[in-house]
Enzyme design. Sequence first.
Site, PDB file in Angstrom:
ATOM      1  N   HIS A  93       0.815  -1.217   0.000  1.00  0.00           N
ATOM      2  CA  HIS A  93       0.000   0.000   0.000  1.00  0.00           C
ATOM      3  C   HIS A  93       0.851   1.272   0.000  1.00  0.00           C
ATOM      4  CE1 HIS A  93       0.360  -0.138   4.533  1.00  0.00           C
ATOM      5  NE2 HIS A  93       0.368   1.173   4.365  1.00  0.00           N
ATOM      6  N   ASP A 154       0.063  -7.680   1.752  1.00  0.00           N
ATOM      7  CA  ASP A 154       0.525  -6.285   1.721  1.00  0.00           C
ATOM      8  C   ASP A 154       2.057  -6.246   1.723  1.00  0.00           C
ATOM      9  OD1 ASP A 154       0.565  -3.542   1.799  1.00  0.00           O
ATOM     10  OD2 ASP A 154      -0.079  -3.369   3.895  1.00  0.00           O
ATOM     11  N   SER A 260       4.187   2.683   7.988  1.00  0.00           N
ATOM     12  CA  SER A 260       3.918   1.638   7.003  1.00  0.00           C
ATOM     13  C   SER A 260       5.175   1.231   6.236  1.00  0.00           C
ATOM     14  CB  SER A 260       2.863   2.100   6.013  1.00  0.00           C
ATOM     15  OG  SER A 260       1.579   2.037   6.563  1.00  0.00           O
TER      16      SER A 260
END
Length: 300
Positions: A93, A154, A260
Site C-alpha cells: 500500500h 501487503d 507503514s
Amino acid sequence: ELRSYNGLFFEYYVAHEESDVDTVVDPKVPHICGTRPGLAKAIVRIVGGVNARYGEFPWQTSLRKKHSDFGASQKHLCGGTLIKSCWVLTAAHCVGMLGTPKRRKKYVIRLGDYYNVDDDDNNNYNTVEDEKDFAIGDVIVHPYYQDVPTPKNDIALIQLANPNGADTCATFSDFIRPACLPTMDDVDHKSECYVTGWGAASSNENPDEYNPILQRGRVRIQDYNQCRRNYGMTSDNQYKVVPKTLCASEAGVDTCQGDSGGPLVCKRNAEHGEGSNFVLWGITSWGEGCAKHDRPGIYT
C-alpha cells in the site's frame, strides 16, 4: 487504518540497553545481514518513546518524495527494509504512486538515514550518518495484494536503480546493511523484537510534529488466534486479520501512521547478546488506532 501517511512511527514506553557492539563484520562476508557494527551507546529519551541509537537499525530505509506539495523537499512517505544491495522490502500500500517509470522519477529511496529531515539542523548528524539516495528502478507488488476490507498480501519489492548498470547498488557500511531474511530454523517468536520508524507518536499527532530522529519500540509477538478474535469480523463475516500476517505489540508500544512498510525485526539467538543477527519477521501494514488495548499492530 493503513499505517502510511508520509512516514513510519509509533508510541513506546520502554527502557533501552546501555551496551554497544564492539564486533566489526567484514561487509564482504555473507553473514553481514542483521548485524550492527556502527551501533552507538544509548542516547536521551524523547517524550513517550525512545530514540534509536546511531547504527542500531542499518537496514531501515525511507521512501521519499523529491518535491512535496507542502514545499519541503524529500518528504518522507513510508519505511522499508534493505534486504540486498539493490532490493528493499516494503508494504504494497506504500507503492501505489510508483506504477510507471515517469512517476518513479519523483521519488527516491534513502539508505543510512537517522535524522529524517532535510534542513540545516541535519548538519549535527552528518558525522554519524551514511545517508545515500537511490532512484527507483522497478517495483514488484504481490500479485494478489488487496486493500479492502483489510489488507491482504501487503508486500512489495523496490529495486534500486544503479546508474552504472552494475549488480551492486548500495555499498554496505556500519550504517547501511541488510536485515536477514528468515530461514526454516528461525521459528522462535519469543526473541527480542523491535519496530522502527519516523511516524506518529499517537493516533492524533500531526505529521509536522513527527520526531525527525529514528524511533524504536520493543514489541512482543502476540497469539495469532487471540488477535483474530480481538479484531473480529468484517461485514461479510470474514476475519479482519487475514492469513500470512502476524500481530505484535507491547503495553503502550505500537506502530502508527507513517510507519507503514517499515520493519519488525527479531534477534536471532537472542541469548547470544548484542552481536546476534536480526531477522526480518514482518512489514508494518495496518491496525485499529495506535497502541490500543487488544488491538496490536498487524504485520505482513
